[in-house]
Design an enzyme around this catalytic site. Structure first.
Site, short mmCIF file in Angstrom:
data_model
loop_
_atom_site.label_atom_id
_atom_site.label_comp_id
_atom_site.label_asym_id
_atom_site.label_seq_id
_atom_site.Cartn_x
_atom_site.Cartn_y
_atom_site.Cartn_z
N LYS A 5 35.04 20.41 -22.14
CA LYS A 5 35.91 21.49 -22.61
C LYS A 5 36.23 22.49 -21.49
CE LYS A 5 34.16 24.21 -25.73
NZ LYS A 5 33.99 25.54 -25.08
N ARG A 41 32.93 29.95 -34.32
CA ARG A 41 31.75 29.10 -34.16
C ARG A 41 31.15 28.68 -35.49
NH1 ARG A 41 29.42 28.65 -29.17
NH2 ARG A 41 30.23 29.99 -27.51
N ARG A 96 23.08 15.06 -15.84
CA ARG A 96 23.45 16.24 -15.06
C ARG A 96 22.25 16.79 -14.27
NH1 ARG A 96 27.33 19.64 -19.16
NH2 ARG A 96 25.42 19.68 -20.39
N ARG A 118 17.70 20.37 -15.96
CA ARG A 118 17.46 21.50 -16.87
C ARG A 118 16.93 21.02 -18.22
NH1 ARG A 118 23.17 24.55 -16.67
NH2 ARG A 118 23.69 22.52 -17.58
N ARG A 158 21.56 20.11 -30.40
CA ARG A 158 22.77 20.94 -30.29
C ARG A 158 23.97 20.23 -30.93
NH1 ARG A 158 21.40 21.49 -24.85
NH2 ARG A 158 23.45 20.73 -24.14
#
Length: 291
Positions: A99, A175, A210, A238, A249
């Site tokens: 996004k 949201r 990532r 991370r 999530r």
């Protein structure tokens, strides 16, 4: 008081020679037309008084002072790339859907002002605006900022000249379904609602691969954007890029977006986000060029 004295003197003169009972009746007959005339005048004045209605408890003064009782409508005119200036475009997508990359491409081609609610909150709190002070009160107490107040902050930002001229790309809002409802209630007219669609397994692969360079802040991907050999050893994986956290999530995202999209079904476009960034942007452009 002068009118009262006149009435008293007039009735005394007219009834002086009459018996007591007849005097009372004469006074009533004399005063009745005057009282009726006064009452009709009050009704006429009241009928011409302006009618006011209640508004959001947070932004009534703001909206009334700037736009009266008019519903917020963003005027459309031509802008770069064929999109319409003044348009309100919303973009949504799950974590790792790309996004952020698409927002940059949209902004570059169409000239939209890219707005996130986090930026709006921080800016208003920093400037000490009326809405910022209200938001800070909730934030300082550890409470969530109410959806109505977030909408009022967004609404205030949309009234600024750069958005009126260039249009707006709203990122990260709404949201939740209650925020979508608050947007509708506030009269925010969304011209296009873009939702980037990517299968969960693909998103997990993107996220887990990532790596962050703590010295430069650069983000690499072991498969799609391999890092230079000289920085590999210092890269960090991370905690929020672990599979368990990513799937959690995604679960939250799906529960929210499924309750949001029904509010915007007439302007909703689902974009296949599995292709390369330029391919995805080509699909988005086909839709935005129609504005």
């Amino acid at each position: 008081q002068a009118l009262a004295n006149f009435v008293e003197a007039s009735t005394a003169t007219m009834t002086a020679a009459l018996p007591a009972r007849q005097r009372r009746l004469s006074v009533v007959l004399f005063l009745a037309p005057l009282l009726l005339a006064f009452r009709l005048n009050d009704v006429f004045i009241a009928s011409r008084a302006p009618v006011t209605s209640s508004r959001s408890r947070y932004a009534s003064d703001l909206v009334s002072s700037q736009h009266g009782t008019s519903r917020l409508q963003l005027t459309l005119c031509e802008a770069r790339g064929g999109a319409a200036a003044g348009s309100l475009v919303v973009i949504a997508g799950p974590p790792a859907a790309g996004k952020g990359t698409q927002c940059e491409k949209i902004k570059d081609k169409y000239g939209f002002v890219h707005i996130s609610t986090g930026d709006i909150l921080r800016e208003n709190v920093k400037k000490g605006t009326e809405l910022g002070k209200k938001a800070k009160g909730f934030m300082d107490s550890g409470a969530l900022v109410p959806s109505e107040l977030i909408v009022d902050l967004v609404k205030d930002r949309l009234l600024q000249d750069d958005v009126k001229e260039k249009g707006c790309l709203l990122d990260g809002f709404p949201r939740a379904p209650d925020q979508a409802q608050a947007m509708v209630d506030a009269g925010l007219d969304v011209e296009k609602f873009l939702v980037i669609k990517v299968p969960d397994d693909t998103l997990v692969e993107r996220g887990c691969g990532r790596r962050l360079d703590p010295e430069t802040g650069e983000i690499y991907h072991l498969k799609f954007r391999p890092p230079p050999e000289e920085v590999v050893e210092r890269l960090i994986h991370r905690s929020d890029d672990q599979e368990e956290q990513i799937r959690e999530r995604l679960k939250v995202y799906h529960s929210q977006i499924d309750g949001i999209t029904p509010f915007f079904k007439e302007v909703l476009t689902e974009v296949d986000g599995t292709g390369k960034p330029d391919e995805v942007f080509g699909l988005i452009s086909e839709d935005l060029d129609k504005l």
